[in-house]
Write an enzyme that holds these catalytic residues in place. Structure first.
Site, PDB file in Angstrom:
ATOM      1  N   PRO A 326     -18.329  13.762   9.062  1.00 53.51           N
ATOM      2  CA  PRO A 326     -18.148  13.620   7.614  1.00 53.51           C
ATOM      3  C   PRO A 326     -16.857  14.274   7.154  1.00 53.51           C
ATOM      4  O   PRO A 326     -16.459  15.324   7.648  1.00 53.51           O
ATOM      5  CB  PRO A 326     -19.359  14.357   7.043  1.00 53.51           C
ATOM      6  CG  PRO A 326     -19.660  15.411   8.073  1.00 53.51           C
ATOM      7  CD  PRO A 326     -19.349  14.757   9.403  1.00 53.51           C
ATOM      8  N   CYS A 400       7.037   4.813 -12.861  1.00 49.28           N
ATOM      9  CA  CYS A 400       7.679   3.557 -13.251  1.00 49.28           C
ATOM     10  C   CYS A 400       7.111   2.420 -12.392  1.00 49.28           C
ATOM     11  O   CYS A 400       7.781   1.878 -11.506  1.00 49.28           O
ATOM     12  CB  CYS A 400       9.193   3.668 -13.088  1.00 49.28           C
ATOM     13  SG  CYS A 400      10.101   2.287 -13.774  1.00 49.28           S
ATOM     14  N   GLU A 401       5.852   2.080 -12.665  1.00 46.38           N
ATOM     15  CA  GLU A 401       5.130   1.110 -11.843  1.00 46.38           C
ATOM     16  C   GLU A 401       3.945   0.606 -12.654  1.00 46.38           C
ATOM     17  O   GLU A 401       3.129   1.403 -13.142  1.00 46.38           O
ATOM     18  CB  GLU A 401       4.635   1.769 -10.556  1.00 46.38           C
ATOM     19  CG  GLU A 401       3.932   0.857  -9.599  1.00 46.38           C
ATOM     20  CD  GLU A 401       4.891  -0.034  -8.838  1.00 46.38           C
ATOM     21  OE1 GLU A 401       4.502  -1.186  -8.536  1.00 46.38           O
ATOM     22  OE2 GLU A 401       6.012   0.417  -8.545  1.00 46.38           O
ATOM     23  N   TYR A 430      -8.826  12.447   0.308  1.00 50.21           N
ATOM     24  CA  TYR A 430      -7.706  11.517   0.464  1.00 50.21           C
ATOM     25  C   TYR A 430      -6.662  11.580  -0.656  1.00 50.21           C
ATOM     26  O   TYR A 430      -5.538  11.116  -0.454  1.00 50.21           O
ATOM     27  CB  TYR A 430      -8.198  10.071   0.654  1.00 50.21           C
ATOM     28  CG  TYR A 430      -9.069   9.942   1.870  1.00 50.21           C
ATOM     29  CD1 TYR A 430      -8.516   9.961   3.153  1.00 50.21           C
ATOM     30  CD2 TYR A 430     -10.452   9.863   1.759  1.00 50.21           C
ATOM     31  CE1 TYR A 430      -9.311   9.888   4.270  1.00 50.21           C
ATOM     32  CE2 TYR A 430     -11.251   9.793   2.875  1.00 50.21           C
ATOM     33  CZ  TYR A 430     -10.678   9.802   4.136  1.00 50.21           C
ATOM     34  OH  TYR A 430     -11.472   9.741   5.250  1.00 50.21           O
TER      35      TYR A 430
END
Length: 472
Positions: A326, A400-401, A430
């Site tokens: 895990p 900027c996306e 993550y």
């Protein structure tokens, strides 16, 4: 996936998903999404580890990953105890390897060592963190589909208990490293069992058409076993299987375990070698929103133990020592990301509906999973309570996306505005591991909280850190 040139998040007419309902209390913390010590204080502000988020923000700034140490340790112990108990009668217990790829740092490695867990590294960097954090090397294993010679040598030299054979070429490279260091190296052979987990295709890792492991059906796994047994420098400890990530039941593990145990029995029958171990991997899911309903460690352990015991009885082989891995299930719910709101913008949708865009001082540099996996997250107003009605909102970043989305859909109070603190739960797995420097935005710190004290276990990156990498 909804079709649109700029991506699914921008499809026309897109409103709230079916699973997201208007909350009766927009200030309520949804059970299962938050760490054990998270709560609302008397003033309505979010508290964790005995601290108000305003105090954390004042000391450590935003954006910041806030890690509940008590919760992290408790989840680690829960997996350790549940699997040890479930397999106690069958094989004397089980080993829990924490999957470092979810999130690791030296403090986390030290906590894991103290709580009696083992450590699963995928790279030399993760290996270095585990060793520096004090994890005993005999309780560590090294994965990787493309391990370098230097990584293999380092693992062997450090005395790692297990190195995973992921391809036929690994056999001789690990054996040669063991010979060079005068040791006999324990290895596991990773088997691709042909089971595709019910998850995103990028994180389903046991079907045949992917880069990991050796095919069971194609005979590569059996060939690798024979090659390992032909090298006296290697100690074949067992087989390894991993079927994917964010899995919410044991059905996939049942099929995988039966198939890999078939090879386990064949090795004993044909080679006279009784492998003492079997690693069934991890991938246990967590709740990011109300649509997710993960199993508890006890439910997972009990279900997997029943599967393994029944399969071994049918094959007439002793139950090997079981390992699981895990990562997300321990780290994920233990952490939330704390942001500060910068701008708020309303956009009209088809049919007269409106969506509010709430921009925060982070984004896809600290949480790429929404853009990468179409992942869902929740969010809450953290610095105060609100009596304003809920408004369908989208939490976006500063990059900027157009795909810079953190939370695709959430009902937030209608009076959320610049300067407010916002918290996104379930970001312990993550998010920091995959954090990046897009637009040259320094990565946030990881702030561990416990008993009213907040301390950085990974410091905030600075512009000086970014510039220090430039040459000339």
């Amino acid at each position: 996936m909804r079709a649109h040139p700029a991506g699914a998040l921008h499809a026309e007419g897109y409103g709230a998903p079916a699973w997201l309902s208007v909350p009766a209390d927009v200030n309520a913390l949804v059970p299962g999404l938050w760490s054990a010590t998270a709560s609302r204080g008397e003033d309505g502000a979010l508290r964790v580890g005995g601290l108000d988020v305003a105090a954390i923000a004042a000391e450590h700034g935003t954006a910041a990953y806030v890690l509940d140490e008590v919760d992290f340790r408790a989840r680690a112990r829960a997996f350790r105890d549940a699997f040890d108990a479930a397999f106690a009668d069958a094989c004397g217990g089980a080993d829990v390897y924490y999957a470092a790829k979810a999130f690791t740092c030296t403090a986390v490695a030290r906590w894991l060592a103290e709580e009696g867990l083992s450590y699963d590294a995928c790279t030399g960097g993760e290996l270095a963190v585990g060793l520096r954090g004090g994890m005993p090397p005999e309780r560590m294993l090294l994965h990787g589909n493309n391990k370098s010679d230097a990584e293999i040598a380092r693992a062997v030299r450090a005395g790692l208990g297990r190195v995973v054979v992921d391809n036929l070429g690994d056999v001789d490279r690990i054996a040669d490293a063991a010979a060079a260091h005068g040791v006999r190296q324990g290895v596991l052979v990773r088997v691709t069992v042909g089971v595709e987990a019910h998850t995103h295709s990028y994180i389903a890792t046991a079907h045949e058409d992917q880069k990991f492991g050796l095919s069971l059906a194609g005979g590569d796994a059996a060939a690798a076993v024979a090659a390992v047994l032909a090298r006296p420098e290697l100690d074949l400890r067992g087989l390894h299987s991993h079927i994917g990530s964010q899995i919410f039941d044991v059905a996939g593990f049942e099929v995988a375990a039966r198939r890999v145990l078939g090879l386990h029995a064949a090795v004993a029958r044909e080679h006279g070698h009784a492998m003492p171990e079997l690693d069934l991997g991890g991938g246990f899911g967590v709740a990011y929103t109300t649509q997710h309903d993960p199993l508890t460690p006890e439910q997972l352990a009990k279900g997997m133990a029943e599967v393994v015991v029944e399969a071994c009885a049918a094959l007439r082989v002793p139950v090997p020592r079981i390992s699981v891995e895990p990562g997300r299930a321990i780290a994920g719910p233990s952490t939330f990301t704390l942001y500060r709101v910068g701008t708020v913008k309303d956009v009209e949708l088809d049919g007269g509906a409106r969506r509010r865009y709430v921009a925060v001082d982070g984004g896809m540099s600290d949480n790429i999973r929404t853009a990468l996996y179409d992942a869902d997250y929740s969010a809450t107003l953290a610095g105060r309570a609100s009596s304003a009605p809920p408004v369908l909102s989208r939490v976006v970043g500063k990059h900027c996306e157009s795909g810079d989305v953190v939370v695709k859909d959430e009902f937030l109070p209608g009076d959320v505005g610049p300067g407010d603190l916002l918290a996104v739960p379930g970001t312990g797995a993550y998010c920091r591991s995959m954090a990046n420097q897009y637009n040259h935005v320094p990565r946030p710190p990881v702030v561990a909280v416990r008993d009213g004290v907040a301390r950085a276990v990974v410091r905030r990156e600075t512009e000086e850190d970014l510039l220090a990498l430039d040459v000339g």
